[in-house]
Design a protein around this motif. Structure first.
Motif, PDB file in Angstrom:
ATOM      1  N   ALA A 138      10.124 -67.393  17.735  1.00  0.00           N
ATOM      2  CA  ALA A 138       9.345 -67.452  18.904  1.00  0.00           C
ATOM      3  C   ALA A 138       9.440 -66.091  19.749  1.00  0.00           C
ATOM      4  O   ALA A 138      10.600 -66.023  19.979  1.00  0.00           O
ATOM      5  N   VAL A 139       8.238 -65.263  19.488  1.00  0.00           N
ATOM      6  CA  VAL A 139       8.332 -64.151  20.343  1.00  0.00           C
ATOM      7  C   VAL A 139       6.907 -63.956  20.837  1.00  0.00           C
ATOM      8  O   VAL A 139       5.959 -63.959  20.205  1.00  0.00           O
ATOM      9  N   GLN A 140       6.776 -63.781  22.268  1.00  0.00           N
ATOM     10  CA  GLN A 140       5.562 -63.639  23.025  1.00  0.00           C
ATOM     11  C   GLN A 140       4.768 -62.022  22.918  1.00  0.00           C
ATOM     12  O   GLN A 140       3.642 -61.871  22.461  1.00  0.00           O
ATOM     13  N   ASP A 141       5.761 -61.085  23.005  1.00  0.00           N
ATOM     14  CA  ASP A 141       5.178 -59.886  23.004  1.00  0.00           C
ATOM     15  C   ASP A 141       6.407 -59.117  22.236  1.00  0.00           C
ATOM     16  O   ASP A 141       7.648 -58.802  22.580  1.00  0.00           O
ATOM     17  N   VAL A 142       5.934 -58.509  20.967  1.00  0.00           N
ATOM     18  CA  VAL A 142       7.019 -57.758  20.309  1.00  0.00           C
ATOM     19  C   VAL A 142       7.735 -56.446  20.962  1.00  0.00           C
ATOM     20  O   VAL A 142       8.695 -56.232  20.875  1.00  0.00           O
ATOM     21  N   GLU A 181      14.355 -54.808  16.253  1.00  0.00           N
ATOM     22  CA  GLU A 181      14.194 -53.583  15.635  1.00  0.00           C
ATOM     23  C   GLU A 181      13.250 -53.372  14.344  1.00  0.00           C
ATOM     24  O   GLU A 181      12.637 -52.279  14.281  1.00  0.00           O
ATOM     25  N   TYR A 182      13.363 -54.628  13.579  1.00  0.00           N
ATOM     26  CA  TYR A 182      12.515 -54.593  12.427  1.00  0.00           C
ATOM     27  C   TYR A 182      11.012 -54.856  12.828  1.00  0.00           C
ATOM     28  O   TYR A 182       9.972 -54.116  12.401  1.00  0.00           O
ATOM     29  N   LEU A 183      10.899 -55.715  13.696  1.00  0.00           N
ATOM     30  CA  LEU A 183       9.260 -55.850  14.110  1.00  0.00           C
ATOM     31  C   LEU A 183       8.830 -54.660  14.886  1.00  0.00           C
ATOM     32  O   LEU A 183       7.734 -54.240  14.608  1.00  0.00           O
ATOM     33  N   HIS A 184       9.793 -54.003  15.566  1.00  0.00           N
ATOM     34  CA  HIS A 184       9.236 -52.846  16.375  1.00  0.00           C
ATOM     35  C   HIS A 184       8.816 -51.751  15.408  1.00  0.00           C
ATOM     36  O   HIS A 184       7.880 -50.985  15.646  1.00  0.00           O
ATOM     37  N   GLN A 185       9.691 -51.509  14.570  1.00  0.00           N
ATOM     38  CA  GLN A 185       9.478 -50.500  13.726  1.00  0.00           C
ATOM     39  C   GLN A 185       8.328 -50.720  12.884  1.00  0.00           C
ATOM     40  O   GLN A 185       7.497 -49.541  12.516  1.00  0.00           O
ATOM     41  N   GLN A 186       7.747 -51.917  12.571  1.00  0.00           N
ATOM     42  CA  GLN A 186       6.694 -52.310  11.806  1.00  0.00           C
ATOM     43  C   GLN A 186       5.497 -51.968  12.545  1.00  0.00           C
ATOM     44  O   GLN A 186       4.364 -51.663  11.914  1.00  0.00           O
ATOM     45  N   VAL A 187       5.402 -52.250  13.799  1.00  0.00           N
ATOM     46  CA  VAL A 187       4.128 -52.593  14.655  1.00  0.00           C
ATOM     47  C   VAL A 187       4.041 -51.332  15.500  1.00  0.00           C
ATOM     48  O   VAL A 187       3.045 -50.923  16.292  1.00  0.00           O
ATOM     49  N   ARG A 188       5.015 -50.305  15.653  1.00  0.00           N
ATOM     50  CA  ARG A 188       4.843 -49.367  16.679  1.00  0.00           C
ATOM     51  C   ARG A 188       3.896 -48.388  16.450  1.00  0.00           C
ATOM     52  O   ARG A 188       3.385 -47.768  17.522  1.00  0.00           O
ATOM     53  N   ALA A 189       3.493 -48.280  15.148  1.00  0.00           N
ATOM     54  CA  ALA A 189       2.677 -47.102  14.936  1.00  0.00           C
ATOM     55  C   ALA A 189       1.192 -47.658  15.026  1.00  0.00           C
ATOM     56  O   ALA A 189       0.040 -46.736  14.463  1.00  0.00           O
ATOM     57  N   TYR A 190       0.924 -48.875  15.027  1.00  0.00           N
ATOM     58  CA  TYR A 190      -0.407 -49.459  14.837  1.00  0.00           C
ATOM     59  C   TYR A 190      -0.773 -50.471  16.024  1.00  0.00           C
ATOM     60  O   TYR A 190      -0.052 -51.114  16.627  1.00  0.00           O
ATOM     61  N   ARG A 191      -2.171 -50.003  16.363  1.00  0.00           N
ATOM     62  CA  ARG A 191      -2.741 -50.813  17.465  1.00  0.00           C
ATOM     63  C   ARG A 191      -4.404 -51.336  16.866  1.00  0.00           C
ATOM     64  O   ARG A 191      -4.940 -50.468  16.309  1.00  0.00           O
ATOM     65  N   SER A 192      -4.250 -52.541  16.920  1.00  0.00           N
ATOM     66  CA  SER A 192      -5.843 -53.066  16.460  1.00  0.00           C
ATOM     67  C   SER A 192      -6.837 -52.319  17.177  1.00  0.00           C
ATOM     68  O   SER A 192      -6.820 -52.396  18.387  1.00  0.00           O
ATOM     69  N   THR A 228      -1.365 -56.607   9.417  1.00  0.00           N
ATOM     70  CA  THR A 228      -1.697 -55.425   9.068  1.00  0.00           C
ATOM     71  C   THR A 228      -0.858 -54.266   9.214  1.00  0.00           C
ATOM     72  O   THR A 228      -0.915 -53.344   8.601  1.00  0.00           O
ATOM     73  N   SER A 229       0.420 -54.593   9.936  1.00  0.00           N
ATOM     74  CA  SER A 229       1.518 -53.762   9.810  1.00  0.00           C
ATOM     75  C   SER A 229       2.335 -53.734   8.882  1.00  0.00           C
ATOM     76  O   SER A 229       3.510 -52.845   8.603  1.00  0.00           O
ATOM     77  N   GLY A 230       2.295 -54.620   7.954  1.00  0.00           N
ATOM     78  CA  GLY A 230       3.195 -54.876   6.873  1.00  0.00           C
ATOM     79  C   GLY A 230       4.356 -56.002   7.182  1.00  0.00           C
ATOM     80  O   GLY A 230       5.116 -55.992   6.404  1.00  0.00           O
TER      81      GLY A 230
END
Length: 402
Positions: free
Chosen positions: A178-182, A226-237, A258-260
């Motif tokens: 469970a995570v509300q905000d990555v 760390e994993y989630l941050h690396q995946q989503v940090r460069a993408y914003r919908s 969509t971040s993979g």
């Protein structure tokens, strides 16, 4: 106070504050999709409180509906007509558009034998896929993880966008997370004190097992963040979503997909459907929030060619009674409708017959479809898992669904 006791108390507080969930496995531990998964994912949306299905999918040609609800029934002229005498609540215009595009299946009268009208118990039944007189400690999606995870080399992710984990995602060996905000989760994981604790910890045979468990949880959570941050940090919908927590959570899921991020399961909820009094305005607002949020979510996924590999399931723990009550609301009922949304539906539209309002069980709808048959279909045909192993019983997959 002993050192182990002090460490245990510190870690307990930190784990609670950072939403740590044990056994969350991620890419850096060798996570990968199973060879037969086809990259498909399941998004589960729970309408908490017991949504009134009869005012959601409306039998606008049935006089018994209007007789049972003299002031609460939706005027036939306002109903968004579908087919077979059924139509959507007027707040579901965006879902009507998904329906018209062939992206939505309506399943009527979904439930289970000997239904329970308690929110807590019925939710547990749906979460665990148990019989009404059976009490299980693991959820159906958690058991899916147990069944499909073969150590760190073939682990699967399951993410709930919330601050606590539902029973549905808790397994015997593996849990979802469970995570509300990555981004906030990652920032919290970078606390200097936490990182030092994780770095310097070495297992001691004499250490209290609860302290060792919490240290391991801390380390797993930091790696997961760390994993989630690396995946989503460069993408914003860039998709426009309605305001509100529910749509924000759907946007988070879209960004993860969509971040993979290789999660197989995503879970989110929309609450407030316990409409005992003054139902009309409250349900209309919630259904609009649901409809518009889901529409934006679908457009977001389609924009990134991620929709065909995503199946969305929308359910509520029970429906409401057929007759309205004296407070312009409805009380706890039984069977309800369920929605599937996706780009690869085998039978878009109305899946089965409307509820028979002339054949009730003490004023409640009789279920036509056992929800566990739907689960079996999703597990077997969509997720390509062993439905029998996950559900612990022989529930036949439904024809022409997914």
């Amino acid at each position: 106070m002993s050192k182990s006791r002090r460490d245990f108390l510190k870690l307990s507080a930190l784990a609670s504050g950072m939403l740590f969930v044990p056994n969350f496995l991620h890419a850096s531990q060798g996570m990968g999709l199973l060879g037969n998964s086809n990259g498909r994912r399941l998004v589960v949306i729970q309408l908490s409180g017991g949504n009134d299905g009869l005012n959601t999918v409306i039998p606008f040609e049935d006089d018994l509906y209007y007789k049972a609800r003299p002031s609460l029934a939706i005027n036939s002229g306002k109903v968004l007509q579908l087919q077979n005498g059924l139509g959507f609540h007027p707040s579901l215009d965006k879902m009507r558009q998904l329906y018209d595009q062939g992206f939505l299946t309506v399943m009527n009268s979904v439930g289970y034998p000997n239904p329970d009208r308690s929110h807590f118990r019925s939710t547990d039944i749906w979460h665990t896929a148990s019989a009404s007189d059976e009490y299980l400690k693991t959820g159906w999606l958690g058991r899916y993880l147990d069944s499909c995870c073969t150590g760190s080399s073939a682990a699967h992710m399951a993410l709930e966008i919330d601050d606590s984990l539902s029973l549905a995602l808790k397994g015997e060996k593996y849990n979802g997370m469970a995570v509300q905000d990555v981004r906030r989760f990652y920032q919290a994981s970078q606390d200097r004190f936490l990182k030092q604790m994780a770095k310097t910890h070495h297992h001691d045979a004499h250490e209290h097992h609860q302290v060792d468990y919490l240290y391991k949880t801390l380390i797993n959570s930091q790696q997961s963040a760390e994993y989630l941050h690396q995946q989503v940090r460069a993408y914003r919908s860039n998709q426009e979503y309605p305001k509100g927590e529910f749509s924000k959570n759907l946007k988070t899921i879209a960004e993860l997909i969509t971040s993979g991020v290789e999660s197989r399961v995503y879970y989110a909820s929309l609450s407030g459907f316990d409409t005992h009094i003054r139902q009309e305005a409250q349900q209309a607002r919630l259904l609009q929030e649901l409809s518009e949020g889901l529409y934006s979510f679908v457009q977001d996924l389609r924009q990134h060619q991620a929709f065909d590999d995503t199946l969305i399931v929308v359910f509520s723990e029970f429906g409401r009674r057929v007759n309205q009550n004296a407070s312009n609301g409805t009380d706890h009922g039984t069977a309800n409708n369920l929605f599937l949304i996706g780009g690869k539906l085998q039978k878009a539209g109305i899946y089965n017959a409307a509820p028979n309002l002339a054949d009730l069980d003490a004023g409640d709808l009789k279920h036509q479809i056992d929800f566990r048959n739907i689960y079996a279909t999703l597990l077997q045909n969509w997720m390509q898992a062993d439905a029998g192993a996950v559900l612990g019983g022989s529930f036949k997959a439904l024809d022409k669904l997914v």
